[in-house]
Scaffold this active site. Structure first.
Site, PDB file in Angstrom:
ATOM      1  N   GLY A 209      13.299   9.352  60.930  1.00  0.00           N
ATOM      2  CA  GLY A 209      14.548  10.112  60.983  1.00  0.00           C
ATOM      3  C   GLY A 209      14.484  11.204  62.030  1.00  0.00           C
ATOM      4  O   GLY A 209      13.608  11.198  62.892  1.00  0.00           O
ATOM      5  N   ASN A 210      15.432  12.124  61.970  1.00  0.00           N
ATOM      6  CA  ASN A 210      15.425  13.244  62.914  1.00  0.00           C
ATOM      7  C   ASN A 210      15.984  14.493  62.248  1.00  0.00           C
ATOM      8  O   ASN A 210      16.426  14.462  61.113  1.00  0.00           O
ATOM      9  CB  ASN A 210      16.194  12.872  64.181  1.00  0.00           C
ATOM     10  CG  ASN A 210      17.639  12.531  63.881  1.00  0.00           C
ATOM     11  OD1 ASN A 210      18.401  13.366  63.436  1.00  0.00           O
ATOM     12  ND2 ASN A 210      17.999  11.263  64.086  1.00  0.00           N
ATOM     13  N   ARG A 211      15.967  15.588  62.972  1.00  0.00           N
ATOM     14  CA  ARG A 211      16.284  16.897  62.391  1.00  0.00           C
ATOM     15  C   ARG A 211      17.771  17.245  62.387  1.00  0.00           C
ATOM     16  O   ARG A 211      18.134  18.374  62.088  1.00  0.00           O
ATOM     17  CB  ARG A 211      15.563  17.999  63.177  1.00  0.00           C
ATOM     18  CG  ARG A 211      14.080  18.010  63.023  1.00  0.00           C
ATOM     19  CD  ARG A 211      13.525  19.161  63.862  1.00  0.00           C
ATOM     20  NE  ARG A 211      12.091  19.047  64.009  1.00  0.00           N
ATOM     21  CZ  ARG A 211      11.223  19.447  63.090  1.00  0.00           C
ATOM     22  NH1 ARG A 211      11.639  19.988  61.983  1.00  0.00           N
ATOM     23  NH2 ARG A 211       9.920  19.304  63.302  1.00  0.00           N
TER      24      ARG A 211
END
Ligand code: CTP
Length: 406
Positions: A209-211
């Site tokens: 995933g990512n932030r």
């Protein structure tokens, strides 16, 4: 600097209890709030609650503190007047200039931005009398926001729910910073906004995933809906955020799901804004069972496959006149500055507008504020100074509107 002065008018509807949360949100974010309820509102929330939360006395009529000339002073001294909830009755009185209590007097004397947040049953919201009153107030430059859809007082559902209190606070802050941030210039415009970060599953438990928090994308959808657009928000994973009132929200998880949803909505859209942080790669294989530490065997190696570039596809397949807006989260490196990379990306992707954020060092991701540049395909470059994400969103919509006029 003195605190911005907000008058919080409270109408006599069941949603009056949510005005307490708006009041709390405003005082906690540094606003001096004076609550002016109608007599009917006090059937739902007692004056003591508003007094305790605001730290100011609460009156409904014009015959208290007469020497202070309250019915004129409260409105004249305000930097912003909000009406939460705005009932059909209050909208009617405001539209026709009636002044039979402190709130309606205040609405006539205020020279600052005034914003109504309606809440009523769908039938009342849709009644021609209310439609005409709303149109009249808007034509005078007042903000009458779109109510939310969903559960109403009883078991019924429909349009007419009060917008989420957090959203009301966000829009109030926007109007204080930029009184002209919510013109009705996107009426009849169909808009698609993608937001949040995609997740690419590795096994039933884990993902890549990512932030991305989704806050900037949600702010874009919220501001567009309040400027009159018909908004579809394709939301990947975000921190807990209220659905923007008036927008249709479609939830997705992976880049491929986001791709399908955005393309489907884009087929009939006038503007597409790709604010989502889309994974460029996904695990080539999704394990059916949880990947275990394999004693004795080598640790797993994850092979990645490339995801489609949705923004590039949108540009390729765009309808005539459709405006495509991309985002770029960049850090400078040895090959160039943030702006060098962004200019190259705008050319490469072929979008009409590119919103560029410098990221890293706690900037942009998850924060309430954002800054950067807005690059146009026509080589225009506009700096976006650090501001609330809703304020940056309204600058982007200003640019989209002028793009559509060309
Ligand atoms: N984007 C997209 N599809 C992808 C990756 C990104 O549509 N598979 C969109 C994003 O929503 C954003 C823009 O492309 O609007 C730029 O995203 P970014 O990740 O900065 O660009 P990349 O093309 O992935 O470039 P790079 O990672 O090489 O900087």
């Amino acid at each position: 600097m003195s605190k911005p002065r907000v008058v919080l008018g409270v109408g006599g509807g069941i949603a009056a209890y949510k005005a307490c949360e708006v009041l709390r949100g405003l005082t906690e974010s540094g606003h001096d709030v004076r609550v002016v309820p109608t007599e009917a509102a006090l059937n739902f929330v007692g004056a003591a609650t508003f007094e305790a939360l605001s730290g100011h006395p609460v009156h409904t009529g014009v015959f208290t503190e007469v020497p202070e000339v309250q019915h004129v002073r409260v409105g004249k001294e305000a930097d912003l007047v909000l009406v939460v909830p705005a009932t059909a009755n209050l909208l009617a009185k405001a539209a026709h200039g009636l002044a039979d209590d402190l709130l309606t007097n205040t609405l006539l004397t205020a020279r600052c931005p005034v914003a109504f947040f309606p809440a009523m049953h769908t039938e009342m919201w849709e009644h021609p009398a209310t439609r005409d009153n709303v149109a009249l107030l808007r034509s005078r430059g007042m903000v009458v926001t779109e109510p939310d859809s969903g559960r109403l007082t009883g078991a019924d559902t429909g349009k007419g729910r009060l917008a989420n209190p957090a959203e009301i606070v966000d829009l109030a802050r926007l109007l204080l910073a930029r009184p002209d941030a919510l013109p009705r210039d996107l009426e009849g415009v169909r808009v698609v906004v993608s937001a949040g970060g995609t997740r690419e599953p590795l096994d039933p438990v884990r993902y890549l995933g990512n932030r991305s928090s989704g806050k900037q994308g949600y702010a874009l959808a919220r501001v567009a809906a309040q400027r009159g657009a018909e908004v579809t928000l394709v939301a990947a994973h975000t921190v807990a955020l209220p659905d923007p009132a008036g927008a249709t929200v479609q939830r997705v998880s992976t880049a491929e799901e986001l791709r399908q949803a955005v393309h489907a909505a884009a087929r009939s859209a006038d503007v597409v804004v790709m604010a989502a942080a889309v994974a460029d790669f996904r695990p080539a294989n999704r394990a059916e069972h949880k990947i275990k530490k394999s004693d004795g065997r080598p640790d797993p190696v994850i092979t990645l496959d490339r995801n489609a570039d949705i923004l590039a596809e949108l540009v390729q397949n765009r309808r005539p006149g459709q405006v495509v807006v991309g985002f770029a989260a960049e850090t400078g490196d040895e090959h160039g500055s943030v702006l060098d990379h962004a200019r190259a990306k705008l050319k490469r992707k072929g979008a009409d507008l590119l919103v560029v954020n410098a990221v890293g060092d706690g900037k942009a991701f998850g924060t309430e504020d954002n800054s950067g540049w807005l690059l146009g395909a026509d080589a225009t470059e506009q700096p976006l100074p650090l501001a609330q994400k809703a304020a940056l969103a309204s600058t982007v919509w200003d640019a989209v509107v002028s793009f559509m006029k060309r």
